[in-house]
Design a protein around this motif. Sequence first.
Motif, PDB file in Angstrom:
ATOM      1  N   GLY A  13       0.832  -1.193   0.000  1.00 21.29           N
ATOM      2  CA  GLY A  13       0.000   0.000   0.000  1.00 21.29           C
ATOM      3  C   GLY A  13       0.868   1.245   0.000  1.00 21.29           C
ATOM      4  N   TRP A  14       0.367   2.314  -0.626  1.00 26.31           N
ATOM      5  CA  TRP A  14       1.094   3.586  -0.711  1.00 26.31           C
ATOM      6  C   TRP A  14       0.153   4.727  -0.386  1.00 26.31           C
ATOM      7  N   VAL A  15       0.719   5.791   0.140  1.00 24.18           N
ATOM      8  CA  VAL A  15      -0.055   7.013   0.366  1.00 24.18           C
ATOM      9  C   VAL A  15       0.899   8.205   0.320  1.00 24.18           C
ATOM     10  N   THR A  55      -5.500  13.846   6.487  1.00 26.55           N
ATOM     11  CA  THR A  55      -6.698  13.417   5.751  1.00 26.55           C
ATOM     12  C   THR A  55      -6.420  12.245   4.830  1.00 26.55           C
ATOM     13  N   ALA A  56      -5.151  11.865   4.671  1.00 26.63           N
ATOM     14  CA  ALA A  56      -4.785  10.762   3.775  1.00 26.63           C
ATOM     15  C   ALA A  56      -4.780   9.443   4.547  1.00 26.63           C
ATOM     16  N   THR A  57      -5.255   8.374   3.893  1.00 26.50           N
ATOM     17  CA  THR A  57      -5.315   7.049   4.504  1.00 26.50           C
ATOM     18  C   THR A  57      -4.546   6.052   3.656  1.00 26.50           C
ATOM     19  N   LEU A  58      -3.756   5.231   4.310  1.00 24.45           N
ATOM     20  CA  LEU A  58      -2.981   4.208   3.610  1.00 24.45           C
ATOM     21  C   LEU A  58      -3.816   2.935   3.506  1.00 24.45           C
ATOM     22  N   HIS A  59      -4.118   2.527   2.294  1.00 29.55           N
ATOM     23  CA  HIS A  59      -4.867   1.294   2.039  1.00 29.55           C
ATOM     24  C   HIS A  59      -3.928   0.261   1.406  1.00 29.55           C
TER      25      HIS A  59
END
Length: 307
Positions: free
Chosen positions: A79-81, A239-243
Amino acid sequence: MTLFDGIYPFYLQKRKAAVFDISTIIVIVVFLTFACSFLLIIPGIRGRVRLYWTLRVLLSLFVGVAIVVVQFTGDWETGWVKANTSYKSFSDALVNVDIGLHVGLAGVNVTLTGNPVNQVNETINYNEHFAWSFDANYDLSYSKGLEKGLPNPILYVAEKFTSQSPCGVHRQYRISGHYASATLWVAFCAWLISNMLFFMPVLVYGGYMLLVTGAFVIFSLLSFSTVRNSPLCLIQFGTATLHTDYGGSFWLTLVIGLLCFVAGIAVVALHYFNSDLLKTAFDLHEDTVEEYQEMTEVHINPHFVNK
């Protein structure tokens, strides 16, 4: 606090990214050596048999090297963010970075790359590994990361997988990785046996062992997939989420399993419906079969029996 040569005084040293996995390189080099050795003897094989031998050997080596290599890769789940986040403790500086999570069978890798790489007077390019294999202690690795002063984003992601984390995913990932690794080693043993059987006049049993190889490869995927039943805690940076999702090693293993099934079914089907074509593909002529049968027969001298 002041900076000295781009390092906070209470940090031991600059972190360096781990570029290569030595175990993976060794495995690939070994199998490439076998492949090159085979290519050297290819000119001595004549006719269509040369093509059959080339396909057999290269395909078999590809399956073998893939089964071993995926044991050491770290991209079964990735996963990347991209986020703006704090960089280190006791500092209000924000950095724009790409944060990556790479889950393997033996642990996790957390990567941190700056956009641009040079920010806050440092080179932000990290790749930290936290192992949970039988001979490793994940919590101890995490504690050492705290002592070394790793960047906050790396420690934040790594903390989600500790045994004391409220997420509670450490045990599930660790056990699933161990079972997946064990089934892959069984698949590798079955692959070795199938290759030995293909050099004997018992081709159908080699096909059966290929099916066994494919079955254990698929079992490893099912074992690792159980971690998806445990919801991973949200990994948020503002506000960013790592999926995360299945990575390259997972899909490569699936391809290997399906390839073993297809090859095994083809060998078994040809044995029952077109054995001549199967013998031609494996360069197994009738005289070879008869010679093997003669070697296994027992001849008794009636003179000694009558006595």
